[in-house]
Each structure stands twice: as structure tokens, then as C-alpha cells.
Design a protein around this motif. Sequence first.
Motif, PDB file in Angstrom:
ATOM      1  N   ASP A   1       0.826  -1.211   0.000  1.00  0.00           N
ATOM      2  CA  ASP A   1       0.000   0.000   0.000  1.00  0.00           C
ATOM      3  C   ASP A   1       0.858   1.257   0.000  1.00  0.00           C
ATOM      4  N   ALA A   2       2.111   1.139  -0.422  1.00  0.00           N
ATOM      5  CA  ALA A   2       3.068   2.243  -0.295  1.00  0.00           C
ATOM      6  C   ALA A   2       2.634   3.510  -1.029  1.00  0.00           C
ATOM      7  N   GLN A   3       1.883   3.360  -2.120  1.00  0.00           N
ATOM      8  CA  GLN A   3       1.512   4.548  -2.901  1.00  0.00           C
ATOM      9  C   GLN A   3       0.503   5.440  -2.184  1.00  0.00           C
ATOM     10  N   ASP A   4      -0.199   4.875  -1.191  1.00  0.00           N
ATOM     11  CA  ASP A   4      -1.116   5.694  -0.411  1.00  0.00           C
ATOM     12  C   ASP A   4      -0.377   6.821   0.311  1.00  0.00           C
ATOM     13  N   TRP A   5       0.899   6.644   0.514  1.00  0.00           N
ATOM     14  CA  TRP A   5       1.685   7.652   1.236  1.00  0.00           C
ATOM     15  C   TRP A   5       2.314   8.684   0.303  1.00  0.00           C
ATOM     16  N   MET A   6       2.265   8.440  -0.990  1.00  0.00           N
ATOM     17  CA  MET A   6       3.130   9.174  -1.915  1.00  0.00           C
ATOM     18  C   MET A   6       2.466  10.423  -2.483  1.00  0.00           C
ATOM     19  N   THR A   7       3.306  11.396  -2.834  1.00  0.00           N
ATOM     20  CA  THR A   7       2.874  12.556  -3.599  1.00  0.00           C
ATOM     21  C   THR A   7       2.773  12.162  -5.075  1.00  0.00           C
ATOM     22  N   ASP A   8       2.175  13.033  -5.864  1.00  0.00           N
ATOM     23  CA  ASP A   8       2.101  12.782  -7.303  1.00  0.00           C
ATOM     24  C   ASP A   8       3.498  12.623  -7.909  1.00  0.00           C
ATOM     25  N   ALA A   9       4.429  13.466  -7.461  1.00  0.00           N
ATOM     26  CA  ALA A   9       5.795  13.398  -7.998  1.00  0.00           C
ATOM     27  C   ALA A   9       6.444  12.064  -7.662  1.00  0.00           C
ATOM     28  N   GLN A  10       6.230  11.570  -6.448  1.00  0.00           N
ATOM     29  CA  GLN A  10       6.812  10.287  -6.049  1.00  0.00           C
ATOM     30  C   GLN A  10       6.199   9.132  -6.828  1.00  0.00           C
ATOM     31  N   ILE A  11       4.877   9.183  -7.047  1.00  0.00           N
ATOM     32  CA  ILE A  11       4.222   8.125  -7.816  1.00  0.00           C
ATOM     33  C   ILE A  11       4.738   8.102  -9.251  1.00  0.00           C
ATOM     34  N   ASN A  12       4.881   9.259  -9.856  1.00  0.00           N
ATOM     35  CA  ASN A  12       5.369   9.305 -11.232  1.00  0.00           C
ATOM     36  C   ASN A  12       6.824   8.872 -11.342  1.00  0.00           C
ATOM     37  N   ALA A  13       7.645   9.220 -10.349  1.00  0.00           N
ATOM     38  CA  ALA A  13       9.037   8.761 -10.357  1.00  0.00           C
ATOM     39  C   ALA A  13       9.105   7.242 -10.237  1.00  0.00           C
ATOM     40  N   LEU A  14       8.252   6.687  -9.366  1.00  0.00           N
ATOM     41  CA  LEU A  14       8.213   5.230  -9.198  1.00  0.00           C
ATOM     42  C   LEU A  14       7.792   4.543 -10.490  1.00  0.00           C
ATOM     43  N   TRP A  15       6.694   4.991 -11.087  1.00  0.00           N
ATOM     44  CA  TRP A  15       6.169   4.321 -12.281  1.00  0.00           C
ATOM     45  C   TRP A  15       7.040   4.556 -13.514  1.00  0.00           C
ATOM     46  N   THR A  16       7.806   5.628 -13.519  1.00  0.00           N
ATOM     47  CA  THR A  16       8.779   5.823 -14.600  1.00  0.00           C
ATOM     48  C   THR A  16       9.794   4.687 -14.592  1.00  0.00           C
ATOM     49  N   GLU A  17      10.279   4.337 -13.402  1.00  0.00           N
ATOM     50  CA  GLU A  17      11.250   3.250 -13.285  1.00  0.00           C
ATOM     51  C   GLU A  17      10.601   1.885 -13.456  1.00  0.00           C
ATOM     52  N   VAL A  18       9.387   1.715 -12.947  1.00  0.00           N
ATOM     53  CA  VAL A  18       8.679   0.453 -13.150  1.00  0.00           C
ATOM     54  C   VAL A  18       8.465   0.207 -14.641  1.00  0.00           C
ATOM     55  N   THR A  19       8.006   1.223 -15.350  1.00  0.00           N
ATOM     56  CA  THR A  19       7.727   1.079 -16.785  1.00  0.00           C
ATOM     57  C   THR A  19       8.999   0.794 -17.575  1.00  0.00           C
ATOM     58  N   ARG A  20      10.062   1.470 -17.222  1.00  0.00           N
ATOM     59  CA  ARG A  20      11.340   1.256 -17.927  1.00  0.00           C
ATOM     60  C   ARG A  20      11.882  -0.148 -17.699  1.00  0.00           C
ATOM     61  N   THR A  21      11.767  -0.657 -16.477  1.00  0.00           N
ATOM     62  CA  THR A  21      12.359  -1.969 -16.147  1.00  0.00           C
ATOM     63  C   THR A  21      11.411  -3.137 -16.386  1.00  0.00           C
ATOM     64  N   ALA A  22      10.171  -2.851 -16.750  1.00  0.00           N
ATOM     65  CA  ALA A  22       9.174  -3.909 -16.905  1.00  0.00           C
ATOM     66  C   ALA A  22       9.329  -4.633 -18.242  1.00  0.00           C
ATOM     67  N   ALA A  23       9.354  -5.945 -18.180  1.00  0.00           N
ATOM     68  CA  ALA A  23       9.349  -6.756 -19.392  1.00  0.00           C
ATOM     69  C   ALA A  23       7.949  -6.743 -19.997  1.00  0.00           C
ATOM     70  N   PRO A  24       7.813  -7.048 -21.292  1.00  0.00           N
ATOM     71  CA  PRO A  24       6.478  -7.133 -21.890  1.00  0.00           C
ATOM     72  C   PRO A  24       5.593  -8.109 -21.113  1.00  0.00           C
ATOM     73  N   GLY A  25       4.363  -7.697 -20.838  1.00  0.00           N
ATOM     74  CA  GLY A  25       3.442  -8.543 -20.077  1.00  0.00           C
ATOM     75  C   GLY A  25       3.637  -8.488 -18.579  1.00  0.00           C
ATOM     76  N   ALA A  26       4.513  -7.625 -18.101  1.00  0.00           N
ATOM     77  CA  ALA A  26       4.753  -7.497 -16.662  1.00  0.00           C
ATOM     78  C   ALA A  26       3.476  -7.063 -15.942  1.00  0.00           C
ATOM     79  N   ARG A  27       3.383  -7.406 -14.660  1.00  0.00           N
ATOM     80  CA  ARG A  27       2.245  -6.996 -13.846  1.00  0.00           C
ATOM     81  C   ARG A  27       2.706  -6.272 -12.588  1.00  0.00           C
ATOM     82  N   VAL A  28       1.909  -5.279 -12.193  1.00  0.00           N
ATOM     83  CA  VAL A  28       2.090  -4.568 -10.935  1.00  0.00           C
ATOM     84  C   VAL A  28       0.847  -4.802 -10.097  1.00  0.00           C
ATOM     85  N   ILE A  29       1.024  -5.181  -8.824  1.00  0.00           N
ATOM     86  CA  ILE A  29      -0.112  -5.310  -7.922  1.00  0.00           C
ATOM     87  C   ILE A  29       0.115  -4.411  -6.714  1.00  0.00           C
ATOM     88  N   PHE A  30      -0.983  -3.848  -6.211  1.00  0.00           N
ATOM     89  CA  PHE A  30      -0.899  -3.038  -4.999  1.00  0.00           C
ATOM     90  C   PHE A  30      -2.274  -2.942  -4.349  1.00  0.00           C
TER      91      PHE A  30
END
Length: 415
Positions: free
Chosen positions: A336-365
Amino acid sequence: MTDTAQDAGFRRNRKLKDALLQHRALSIDGLSERLFGLLFSGMVYPQIWEDPEVDMKAMDLQPNHRIVTIGSGGCNVLAYLSKKPARIDVVDLNPHHVALNRLKLASFRHLPSHSDVVRLFGCENVRSNSQSYDLFVAANLDPVTRQYWSGRNRRGQRRINVLNRNIYKTGLLGRFIGLGHIIARVHGVDLRQFAQVRSVREQRQFFEDRIAPLFEKPLIRWLTSRKSSMFGLGIPPQQFDELASLADGKSIAPVLRERLEKLACHFPLRENYFAWQAFARRYPSSNEGFMPTYLQAENYAAIRECADRVTVHHASFTELLAGRPAASADRYVLLDAQDWMTDAQINALWTEVTRTAAPGARVIFRTAAEKSVIEGRLSPAIRDQWSYLEARSQELNTLDRSAIYGGFHIYEKAA
């Protein structure tokens, strides 16, 4: 590093503070965040409160998958190993959780048998547990983790001795649950008696007759209207506001009642170790019910075999991913870490998730409220690369035995 120096380092944990603090120190919100950070800097979750069976279904976990997850109490990381994934990277900003995750992994690798692991992490009042640690585990830990568990707490006792008693009564959450039991007894209800029910019908009757009326008591209404009183449940100020918005905007008592009703009534007690911890403050014996996934005998061999595929990092999710190559991970578990985050923190996180994600990758939260926290906050350029599996998310949310979250969410990257 001496124990004193190490403890001081824990108290000054800059990474944790940077993640939590969003407002000026002398503002109401800033003071609230700093109080939460102070409480959160110690051991918080001896047991993780997300259902690993739901996680593994949501991830459709396969042996070739490379996982990045937040550690918390470490139970779910070990459960994932039952599916023999290729690799798991565990991150946590809390060094106490890092030490607990490393201890659990080393115990599976080096204790002689499954029963030894169960005695260490599944039973209470086993006075020989610290001796098992000394004989089989301590020498196989990295120096920092060994120093943590062999070191002494503020009462002068070795930290590992907590496993001679009941580690699940400790930590911020364990103490909060204990306080909840005390408040219930003040109002004439012994929550431990819930462990004596023998059917879902009896569970429902116990809840309606004894637990539900507690939420109408003035003391409990007052406590659940104060942000600071909910810090022990691991609810930061931002999550409190989300939960309050689901009720009357002031007290979160109606929301807590609803979540506790699910915990108490929606699953057979025999099958729900989360309810055992909440009401009995222990795990069930073999004739009472089932242990957590990672302690079940049928999963022991796979977990022991694959424990060396896990690396535990004292780092943030974004920090770890920033140093990883593109398309290097398949599954991400954000709790539930994103409940604590600012918009800037969420976008920084998902920028790295998207870059490192293989095709068909999944994120759960998970989220305190029902809605996904990234909708309307994530950059369209990033959001458009992910599909929200909304129907599957809602289906699995109903199956989450921990029952403390409002929403469960699955996102899949385009292949």
C-alpha cells in the motif's frame, strides 16, 4: 559498528524520513507525519498483512518470473518462493524489516527441518528458539544482520529472545492489537473467545453480538476520529484522510467496523490465520487451523531450495529500480506504499517500473480506499502503457483474508 551506533542509525533513518515527510515541521500535517515517522522507525510488522494467496493469483506467478517487492514482515516473499520464481528482489526502508526478512530466509536455509522453522516463527513460548538461532543461523547471517539479532535492545535483552516468546505481540502493529484487546475488555468483551467458535455462523453471531456494538462506544468513536491513535495500525495521515472520506469525514469507525466484519465473518476461521492473529494473537495449532502459506509443510522444500534466489535491500523501490536495466523484471508488488506518496513520487516510481518492466509485466498493490490511487495522478505517457485489470482486481479483493484494505489493483504492461 556497535549496537549503540547501529540503533542510532535506525533512529536517524534518512530514507524512511524522506519517504514520509511532505509538509513543514511546524505545520499540523508536518507534526503528524513526524510522529508517525517516529513510531514507524522501529519494528512495525512482524507479520505482513496482505494475503499471499491473492498475490500469487494476481501475479499468475510462474517459475521464470523476476519479482521486485516490498518486504514488510517477509511472510509473502517466502510464500512466493513456493512457486520457484527465478529471482526476488526485496526492498524496505525500515532496517528492522530488512533484518527480519534476512533472518527468515537464513532460517529456511540453515535450520535442520521444517518443524524447527515452525517453532521459530509459528509457535509461541518456545524457550529454545534462541538456542536454535545460535546453533544453526547466526553464523550464516551477514555481519550487520547478525549484530542486529544478537545485539541487545533497550531493556538489555538480546533481540533474538523475542522469538522465545511471541514476536507477533511486538512491533507497532502487535502492540496496537494488544491495546485493542484491552479496550474491548474494558467494555466487557474478551476477543480471545472468538477462537472458540466452530462455524461461520458462530463467527457471525460473535461479531454481531459482541464486536459490532463496540464501535458505538464513545471512547472508540473518539479514538477512531484521531489520526495519531491509528498510527499503531500502520495508517499514516494520508491513509486516514482517505478512510475518513469513506465515512462521515471525521471518524473512521464505520470503515474499521466494515473491515473487521470481513475479517471475522467472510472466511472460515480455520482457514484464516489473519483472524487468529487479530483475535487469538497467535497462529492456530494443527488441529485448529492452517498456518501461513510459508509455514505449511507442503511448501517447505521449495522455499528452502529457492531461498538463495532472494536478495534483501535497504532501499526504496524507485532507488533500486533506477540501477536496473530495461525489461529486467516481470512482477512488482507495491503493497500500500503509494497511499503515502505525492504525485511526484508516484510518477518517479512508475517511470522506473515502466522502464524496467518486461512485456506482459504486472504490478499489484493495495489501497486504503477502494479506488486506484494512480488514476488521474499518473502521467498519461506512462499510464497509457498499462492496462488496468479491474474486474480481476475486484474479484481477488473479495478473497483477501486480511480484510484491512479497501482496494486491490492489478496493472499489466502491453506485450
